[in-house]
Design a protein around this motif. Structure first.
Motif, mmCIF file in Angstrom:
data_model
loop_
_atom_site.group_PDB
_atom_site.id
_atom_site.type_symbol
_atom_site.label_atom_id
_atom_site.label_comp_id
_atom_site.label_asym_id
_atom_site.label_seq_id
_atom_site.Cartn_x
_atom_site.Cartn_y
_atom_site.Cartn_z
ATOM 1 N N MET A 1 9.537 34.586 70.501
ATOM 2 C CA MET A 1 9.510 34.535 69.039
ATOM 3 C C MET A 1 10.921 34.576 68.453
ATOM 4 O O MET A 1 11.191 33.963 67.411
ATOM 5 N N ALA A 2 11.840 35.273 69.099
ATOM 6 C CA ALA A 2 13.232 35.243 68.642
ATOM 7 C C ALA A 2 13.774 33.821 68.757
ATOM 8 O O ALA A 2 14.533 33.356 67.882
ATOM 9 N N HIS A 3 13.394 33.112 69.816
ATOM 10 C CA HIS A 3 13.817 31.721 69.985
ATOM 11 C C HIS A 3 13.199 30.834 68.899
ATOM 12 O O HIS A 3 13.877 29.973 68.315
ATOM 13 N N VAL A 4 11.922 31.030 68.628
ATOM 14 C CA VAL A 4 11.218 30.195 67.649
ATOM 15 C C VAL A 4 11.842 30.311 66.259
ATOM 16 O O VAL A 4 11.985 29.318 65.545
ATOM 17 N N PHE A 5 12.215 31.522 65.881
ATOM 18 C CA PHE A 5 12.748 31.738 64.529
ATOM 19 C C PHE A 5 14.277 31.721 64.480
ATOM 20 O O PHE A 5 14.862 31.996 63.430
ATOM 21 N N ALA A 6 14.908 31.403 65.592
ATOM 22 C CA ALA A 6 16.371 31.318 65.601
ATOM 23 C C ALA A 6 16.829 30.258 64.601
ATOM 24 O O ALA A 6 16.198 29.219 64.436
ATOM 25 N N GLY A 7 17.929 30.552 63.928
ATOM 26 C CA GLY A 7 18.476 29.608 62.969
ATOM 27 C C GLY A 7 18.080 29.886 61.542
ATOM 28 O O GLY A 7 18.732 29.400 60.610
ATOM 29 N N LEU A 8 17.014 30.660 61.349
ATOM 30 C CA LEU A 8 16.657 31.077 60.001
ATOM 31 C C LEU A 8 17.419 32.350 59.663
ATOM 32 O O LEU A 8 17.663 33.184 60.543
ATOM 33 N N PRO A 9 17.786 32.529 58.397
ATOM 34 C CA PRO A 9 18.474 33.772 58.022
ATOM 35 C C PRO A 9 17.663 34.975 58.461
ATOM 36 O O PRO A 9 16.426 34.994 58.330
ATOM 37 N N GLU A 10 18.357 35.963 59.008
ATOM 38 C CA GLU A 10 17.638 37.129 59.511
ATOM 39 C C GLU A 10 16.888 37.837 58.405
ATOM 40 O O GLU A 10 15.846 38.436 58.641
ATOM 41 N N ASP A 11 17.411 37.757 57.188
ATOM 42 C CA ASP A 11 16.746 38.355 56.032
ATOM 43 C C ASP A 11 16.555 39.846 56.265
ATOM 44 O O ASP A 11 15.487 40.298 56.651
ATOM 45 N N ARG A 12 17.613 40.590 56.040
ATOM 46 C CA ARG A 12 17.583 42.035 56.247
ATOM 47 C C ARG A 12 17.736 42.750 54.903
ATOM 48 O O ARG A 12 18.750 43.373 54.616
ATOM 49 N N ALA B 1 6.362 42.552 47.033
ATOM 50 C CA ALA B 1 6.310 41.398 47.923
ATOM 51 C C ALA B 1 7.593 41.329 48.738
ATOM 52 O O ALA B 1 8.585 40.784 48.290
ATOM 53 N N ASP B 2 7.591 41.953 49.927
ATOM 54 C CA ASP B 2 8.806 42.007 50.725
ATOM 55 C C ASP B 2 8.681 41.207 52.012
ATOM 56 O O ASP B 2 9.453 41.366 52.930
ATOM 57 N N VAL B 3 7.680 40.322 52.119
ATOM 58 C CA VAL B 3 7.586 39.375 53.222
ATOM 59 C C VAL B 3 7.832 37.980 52.651
ATOM 60 O O VAL B 3 7.133 37.534 51.749
ATOM 61 N N ASP B 4 8.834 37.329 53.173
ATOM 62 C CA ASP B 4 9.240 36.012 52.684
ATOM 63 C C ASP B 4 8.811 34.968 53.701
ATOM 64 O O ASP B 4 9.383 34.876 54.792
ATOM 65 N N LEU B 5 7.809 34.147 53.348
ATOM 66 C CA LEU B 5 7.301 33.133 54.265
ATOM 67 C C LEU B 5 8.329 32.039 54.538
ATOM 68 O O LEU B 5 8.172 31.268 55.491
ATOM 69 N N ASN B 6 9.366 31.974 53.725
ATOM 70 C CA ASN B 6 10.440 31.010 53.959
ATOM 71 C C ASN B 6 11.533 31.565 54.870
ATOM 72 O O ASN B 6 12.462 30.831 55.217
ATOM 73 N N THR C 1 4.109 27.535 58.356
ATOM 74 C CA THR C 1 4.883 28.156 57.287
ATOM 75 C C THR C 1 5.662 27.074 56.534
ATOM 76 O O THR C 1 5.762 25.931 56.988
ATOM 77 N N PRO C 2 6.246 27.433 55.396
ATOM 78 C CA PRO C 2 7.090 26.445 54.691
ATOM 79 C C PRO C 2 8.252 25.940 55.541
ATOM 80 O O PRO C 2 8.769 24.845 55.283
ATOM 81 N N THR C 3 8.660 26.697 56.564
ATOM 82 C CA THR C 3 9.758 26.248 57.437
ATOM 83 C C THR C 3 9.254 25.457 58.642
ATOM 84 O O THR C 3 10.048 25.077 59.501
ATOM 85 N N GLY C 4 7.956 25.224 58.721
ATOM 86 C CA GLY C 4 7.388 24.419 59.793
ATOM 87 C C GLY C 4 6.940 25.192 61.009
ATOM 88 O O GLY C 4 6.443 24.600 61.975
ATOM 89 N N ARG C 5 7.082 26.509 61.010
ATOM 90 C CA ARG C 5 6.630 27.306 62.157
ATOM 91 C C ARG C 5 5.108 27.476 62.109
ATOM 92 O O ARG C 5 4.504 27.546 61.044
ATOM 93 N N LEU C 6 4.523 27.566 63.302
ATOM 94 C CA LEU C 6 3.080 27.765 63.390
ATOM 95 C C LEU C 6 2.684 29.126 62.844
ATOM 96 O O LEU C 6 3.385 30.127 63.036
#
Length: 325
Positions: free
Chosen positions: A182-193, A214-219, A308-313
């Motif tokens: 999952m770290a590989h799948v979401f690599a490249g997206l801002p970590e959003d911390r 609302a602190d979960v960002d689907l993007n 997701t809006p970023t194309g992830r399953l």
């Protein structure tokens, strides 16, 4: 639904020096490999909300010790001597994965579309990684890419299980596999911390419930958001990771009674988050029991259709088990 076909390879030497020839697992009163696998299969089916239905389609039991990468192989006397002393095990410990694949004739079976995954069951100090991946496009999977397998047309995972341990440890192996993938799948997206406001942080420390936010960002990087815990994100704990529950202060601290606010239950609503949080303690995930914690954590993986809006399953099991990345 995913229905992976498993080749189960069990290294369980027959100890000839016993009163009667006896398998190592039985001689040392360790767990029955088949019972462990049956419970693991049931647990994964339940935790994945029925998304993963493993089936063992072939079972091989060897009267042998896996050969090490440097060519060493235990014999009965040498292994039992080291186990009784809890010292003197061979180093380097790593097993020869090319030899393991040959022992199972796994690559031929994989390329013939007879199997999808290899589970290796063995004893302590067999030199197995908890998981590792081979094939074209393989990645680090809590273990290095299996050498000399890039010619294989599709990815595959080899799970390394230890029948001296329990199903909880098997689920931990799966959890670390998931973390790598999952770290590989979401690599490249801002970590959003994001950090909670000082007021929200103070309320969290005092144990007060807070308004929905609302602190979960689907993007954003949903994996980073899923694995937040109170040590790294005070007031914004989510589900944590394999070693850290939402309130853990150290690795494996699954029995911590300290209450923290977490949105872990809201992940069961994915992708329709409500923004609700509640106080949670170790009572929510099994009071320190390794298996119960890992089941609690895995149940919260998103497991619905769509992207997701970023194309992830939206179904993470298609990544973790299906290797669809």
């Amino acid at each position: 639904m995913l229905t992976p076909r498993v080749l189960l390879l069990i290294y369980d030497p027959v100890i000839e020096s016993a009163t009667a020839p006896t398998r190592l697992s039985r001689l040392l009163n360790w767990n029955d490999p088949d019972q462990l696998c049956a419970q693991y299969i049931a647990d994964v089916a339940e935790a994945s909300h029925g998304q993963v239905r493993y089936a063992i389609v072939e079972r091989i039991v060897l009267d042998a010790y896996p050969v090490k990468a440097d060519g060493f192989r235990y014999d009965d006397a040498g292994y039992l001597r080291a186990w009784q002393a809890r010292a003197g095990f061979h180093q380097p410990d790593a097993a020869d994965y090319a030899a393991i694949l040959r022992d199972a004739d796994f690559l031929a079976r994989l390329e013939a579309d007879q199997v999808d995954e290899l589970w290796v069951m063995a004893f302590p100090y067999a030199g197995l990684y908890e998981s590792c991946m081979g094939g074209r496009g393989a990645i680090w999977c809590n273990g290095p890419v299996i050498p000399n397998t890039a010619h294989v047309a599709r990815r595959f995972v080899v799970m390394g299980f230890n029948y001296e341990r329990g199903v909880g440890e098997m689920l931990e192996n799966l959890g670390h596999r998931a973390e790598s993938i999952m770290a590989h799948v979401f690599a490249g997206l801002p970590e959003d911390r994001p950090r909670a406001s000082p007021w929200r942080t103070l309320l969290a420390k005092l144990g007060f419930a807070q308004p929905a936010q609302a602190d979960v960002d689907l993007n954003g990087n949903l994996w980073a958001q899923f694995t937040r815990h109170a040590r790294t994100h005070p007031g914004l704990a989510a589900c944590g990771n394999v070693h850290f529950a939402p309130n853990s202060t150290t690795d494996y601290d699954w029995g911590n009674p300290r209450p923290v606010l977490s949105n872990a239950d809201d992940w069961l609503n994915y992708p329709h988050f409500t923004g609700q949080r509640r106080l949670m303690t170790c009572a929510d995930w099994g009071n320190g029991d390794i298996r119960l914690h890992h089941l609690w954590w895995l149940r919260r993986f998103p497991h619905v259709e769509g992207r997701t809006p970023t194309g992830r399953l939206n179904n993470w099991w298609r990544y973790v088990v299906g290797l669809e990345f």
